[in-house]
Scaffold this active site. Structure first.
Site, PDB file in Angstrom:
ATOM      1  N   LYS A  29     -23.816  -9.067 120.484  1.00 54.37           N
ATOM      2  CA  LYS A  29     -25.059  -8.292 120.425  1.00 54.37           C
ATOM      3  C   LYS A  29     -26.111  -9.083 119.659  1.00 54.37           C
ATOM      4  CE  LYS A  29     -26.671  -3.612 119.160  1.00 54.37           C
ATOM      5  NZ  LYS A  29     -26.295  -2.315 118.555  1.00 54.37           N
ATOM      6  N   SER A  78     -27.750   1.754 120.983  1.00 55.47           N
ATOM      7  CA  SER A  78     -28.557   0.583 121.203  1.00 55.47           C
ATOM      8  C   SER A  78     -27.803  -0.560 121.874  1.00 55.47           C
ATOM      9  CB  SER A  78     -29.126   0.083 119.874  1.00 55.47           C
ATOM     10  OG  SER A  78     -28.083  -0.280 118.981  1.00 55.47           O
ATOM     11  N   SER A  98     -24.137   3.535 118.234  1.00 47.68           N
ATOM     12  CA  SER A  98     -24.533   2.479 119.175  1.00 47.68           C
ATOM     13  C   SER A  98     -23.408   1.643 119.754  1.00 47.68           C
ATOM     14  CB  SER A  98     -25.547   1.546 118.519  1.00 47.68           C
ATOM     15  OG  SER A  98     -26.787   2.205 118.455  1.00 47.68           O
TER      16      SER A  98
HETATM   17  N1  GLN Z   1     -29.070   6.002 118.907  1.00 45.87           N
HETATM   18  C1  GLN Z   1     -29.036   6.023 117.469  1.00 45.87           C
HETATM   19  C2  GLN Z   1     -30.404   5.731 116.928  1.00 45.87           C
HETATM   20  O1  GLN Z   1     -31.295   5.639 117.677  1.00 45.87           O
HETATM   21  C3  GLN Z   1     -27.989   5.084 116.983  1.00 45.87           C
HETATM   22  C4  GLN Z   1     -28.455   3.728 116.684  1.00 45.87           C
HETATM   23  C5  GLN Z   1     -27.374   2.809 116.244  1.00 45.87           C
HETATM   24  O2  GLN Z   1     -26.215   3.197 116.106  1.00 45.87           O
HETATM   25  N2  GLN Z   1     -27.762   1.578 115.971  1.00 45.87           N
HETATM   26  O3  GLN Z   1     -30.593   5.600 115.773  1.00 45.87           O
END
Ligand code: GLN
Length: 501
Positions: A80, A155, A179
């Site tokens: 990532k 994400s 994420s």
């Molecule tokens: N979707 C969540 C957010 O927008 C999780 C983000 C993450 O785990 N990096 O914060």
């Protein structure tokens, strides 16, 4: 191995060790697959053809010379773009870091290199890991290989989509609020968020430091276990890194593969189900529970009443910490710089141009929540909620060994559907966020396809802090039971994608 990209990472490692395949041919097969399908999927922001093949050739040469090699040596991987990689572009999905080449490796990057795994490239993500759909990437969205019009989660949508499209057998993700687990759920893959501190965060571009955790993504529980053991362990560069051995993930996953769950109590979290959850998601979740019961598990219901405040607390704590972490992107030290007549104006112009809307939204929210006079009312209250959530978990784990829920309330939604509705987007994370607030480990495994839309459903498992191995043991067992019912792993059913059948 007849099809080089379709096997599991464990099978690839065995074939390499047995001399049935070379790392160069395995790596090249994945690079070819990326060339063939990534125009449609867009899982990668950067592909390092030369570097990956160079590592592969060196592994092959060492193997031929009889050098003893780590288990995953020669198995390619995607990383990532939130992790810094020396000599390879790292943007965290943001324009503000466009063109930045890190001068050092994150600890996890270093460990991947020491494991001798060819790095295929950097995977796409929502900008600075803020989002649930990868649509907030400044470089364009990733598409779900199950249906290219749908989100791959976020994400870490790039890391999950790369697996589902057979572009990589293993990838790395980061999980601040889900994420890793939410993208795994919506792509029919496996994702693990380790106990907070179990994997070093050194060199991971920080979103919310008290919530962030890096973890392994794969197509099977055993594959994630193999990668977890590469990534984990104490690191003096990370002050929150746990001083304890890497969990015995692989042994636990292998034990779980027997499919035996006798003596195991699963606690179904009452608050994470029911209203707001898609029918087909609930149906597949219940069927997985039935399979677990059939294999000897006891299933009980547990209550976690404070979870109703989790999303609200998360969306105060995360922006607060993010607003501080992102202050360093000012046009002076990294990447983009929009020159103006004064330093202040240069910083302002750089940030105005370099950050996307969601990032700006959260910086404003966070700065407000931390401002004098509001700190106790917002950040302080949210921290109290966090304690209540931890207490709920402690009480629930007195009744069950592993807590379970659907990972996400729905199957993947359409690209574009929630991009203008941040609240609807945030709601996708209701079931994953509590684990981050409490620092406990979590896993998502495939639970089949929802009957109404034939799209993947995820089954979430949560264990007490430091008990990551329990997830691999129980997750491995449920996976084995479901695979037996389906006649093979769900990922092998991934639909057409320019010849992915
Ligand atoms: N979707 C969540 C957010 O927008 C999780 C983000 C993450 O785990 N990096 O914060």
């Amino acid at each position: 191995m007849s099809d080089l990209v379709r096997g599991t990472a464990a099978e690839m490692a065995d074939a390499l060790a047995a001399g049935e395949v070379t790392s160069v041919s395995l790596t090249q097969a994945h690079l070819d697959r990326i060339a063939a399908v990534d125009g449609d999927v867009h899982a990668f922001l950067h592909v390092d053809t030369e570097g990956a093949l160079e590592t592969a050739a060196a592994v092959d040469a060492d193997r031929a010379a009889g050098v003893s090699l780590p288990k995953l040596a020669g198995v390619p991987i995607g990383i990532k773009d939130v992790l810094v990689t020396k000599g390879l572009p790292t943007t965290a999905g943001s324009r503000i870091l466009e063109g930045w080449i890190p001068p050092y490796d994150a600890t996890v990057t270093r460990k991947v290199r020491e494991a001798r795994m060819p790095i295929l490239g950097k995977t796409n993500m929502d900008e600075f890991a803020m989002g649930s759909s990868t649509e907030h990437s400044a470089y364009g969205a990733t598409h779900n290989p199950w249906d290219l019009d749908r989100i791959p989660g976020g994400s870490g949508g790039g890391s999950a989509a790369a697996l589902a499209a057979f572009e990589a057998p293993l990838t790395i993700g980061s999980d601040t609020g889900g994420s890793i687990r939410q993208p795994a759920s919506v792509t029919g893959t496996v994702g693990v968020k380790p106990t907070y501190g179990g994997v070093s965060r050194y060199g991971a571009i920080a979103l919310a430091s008290s919530l962030d955790q890096l973890g392994p993504c794969g197509r099977t529980v055993l594959d994630t276990a193999l990668l977890h053991e590469v990534m984990g362990g104490h690191d003096p560069h990370d002050a929150t890194s746990l001083r304890e051995p890497v969990p015995g993930a692989v042994a636990a996953a292998l034990e779980g593969a027997s499919g035996d769950l006798s003596g195991v109590t699963l606690g179904v979290i009452k608050e994470l189900g029911g209203e707001g959850y898609q029918d087909g998601v609930k149906q597949r979740f219940e069927e997985a529970l039935d399979a677990a019961r059939g294999a000897g598990a006891t299933v009980v219901e547990v209550e976690c009443p404070s979870f109703v405040y989790a999303l609200a607390a998360y969306y105060l704590i995360l922006p607060a910490e993010a607003s501080s972490n992102l202050a360093k992107f000012d046009g002076v030290r990294f990447g983009l710089r929009v020159e103006r007549e004064t330093v202040e104006r240069t910083m302002a112009a750089t940030r105005a141009q370099g950050f996307g809307d969601e990032v700006k939204r959260r910086i404003i929210l966070g700065t407000y929540a931390l401002s004098a006079g509001y700190y106790d009312a917002y950040y302080g209250s949210a921290q109290k909620v966090r304690t209540l959530i931890q207490r709920d978990f402690t009480a629930a784990f007195e009744k069950a060994d592993v807590l379970v829920s659907p990972t996400v309330p729905s199957t993947p939604f359409k690209l574009g559907e929630r991009i203008d509705d941040p609240l609807a987007m945030y709601l996708n994370d209701v079931a994953t966020i509590p684990a981050n607030l409490a620092g406990i480990p979590g896993m998502s495994i495939p639970a089949g396809l929802a009957p109404e839309d034939n799209l993947p459903v995820g089954f979430q498992l949560l264990a007490p802090a430091h008990q990551d191995a329990r997830l691999y043991r129980v997750g491995g067992a449920i996976e084995a039971l479901l695979n037996a019912a389906w006649g093979g792993p769900l990922s092998a059913l991934a639909p057409a994608l320019g010849g992915a059948k």
